[in-house]
Design a protein around this motif. Structure first.
Motif, short mmCIF file in Angstrom:
data_model
loop_
_atom_site.label_atom_id
_atom_site.label_comp_id
_atom_site.label_asym_id
_atom_site.label_seq_id
_atom_site.Cartn_x
_atom_site.Cartn_y
_atom_site.Cartn_z
N UNK A 59 0.80 -1.22 0.00
CA UNK A 59 0.00 0.00 0.00
C UNK A 59 0.83 1.26 0.00
N UNK A 60 2.13 1.16 0.34
CA UNK A 60 3.00 2.33 0.39
C UNK A 60 3.67 2.63 -0.94
N UNK A 61 3.69 1.67 -1.83
CA UNK A 61 4.36 1.90 -3.11
C UNK A 61 3.35 2.41 -4.14
N UNK A 62 3.84 3.21 -5.10
CA UNK A 62 2.92 3.74 -6.11
C UNK A 62 2.43 2.65 -7.05
N UNK A 63 1.25 2.87 -7.60
CA UNK A 63 0.75 2.00 -8.66
C UNK A 63 1.60 2.30 -9.89
N UNK A 64 2.15 1.26 -10.50
CA UNK A 64 3.02 1.42 -11.67
C UNK A 64 2.21 1.12 -12.92
N UNK A 65 1.72 2.18 -13.54
CA UNK A 65 0.81 2.08 -14.68
C UNK A 65 1.55 2.40 -15.96
N UNK A 66 1.28 1.60 -16.98
CA UNK A 66 1.85 1.86 -18.31
C UNK A 66 0.74 1.99 -19.33
N UNK A 67 0.79 3.06 -20.09
CA UNK A 67 -0.12 3.24 -21.21
C UNK A 67 0.43 2.51 -22.42
N UNK A 68 -0.40 1.65 -23.03
CA UNK A 68 -0.08 1.09 -24.34
C UNK A 68 -0.71 2.02 -25.35
N UNK A 69 0.10 2.77 -26.04
CA UNK A 69 -0.37 3.79 -26.96
C UNK A 69 0.02 5.15 -26.42
N UNK A 70 0.49 6.02 -27.29
CA UNK A 70 0.99 7.33 -26.86
C UNK A 70 0.32 8.48 -27.61
N UNK A 71 -0.95 8.30 -27.91
CA UNK A 71 -1.68 9.35 -28.62
C UNK A 71 -2.40 10.30 -27.69
N UNK A 72 -3.44 10.94 -28.22
CA UNK A 72 -4.20 11.95 -27.48
C UNK A 72 -4.78 11.43 -26.18
N UNK A 73 -5.31 10.21 -26.21
CA UNK A 73 -5.97 9.65 -25.02
C UNK A 73 -4.96 9.45 -23.90
N UNK A 74 -3.81 8.86 -24.21
CA UNK A 74 -2.77 8.66 -23.19
C UNK A 74 -2.31 10.00 -22.64
#
Length: 99
Positions: A5-20
């Motif tokens: 609970x102390x560590x950040x959520x490590x999120x990766x976007x697949x796709x680097x367009x407008x939405x990301x």
């Protein structure tokens, strides 16, 4: 997903367009609770968005990001025709998925 609970959520976007790009701005408001990474079919594009948005990693392929042990959550923001493929790949790799 195995993180404390102390560590950040490590999120990766697949796709680097407008939405990301748009979602990155919103997620950055969460502060240290989330660390962002970016994956694209173009390593240059992933590095550019990661640099602009203060990301921690950039991947030159979607597969590299999905297979990375440094990622907890995959946000699939690729074109809709590839959503199923990458959602299933991320789930098979034990990642949580945002679609």
């Amino acid at each position: 997903m195995s993180r404390s609970g102390d560590s950040p959520m490590r999120l990766c976007f697949l796709g680097c367009g407008r939405v990301a790009d748009a979602h990155s701005g919103r997620l950055k408001r969460l502060g240290p609770g989330v660390s962002l990474s970016y994956a694209s079919r173009s390593a240059e594009k992933a590095r550019a968005l990661s640099s602009r948005r203060g990301g921690v990693r950039a991947f030159g392929s979607y597969r590299e990001a999905v297979d990375s042990p440094d990622i907890d959550v995959i946000a699939v923001v690729t074109p809709p025709a590839s959503h199923l493929e990458w959602t299933l790949a991320a789930l098979e790799a034990g990642k949580d998925v945002i679609l």
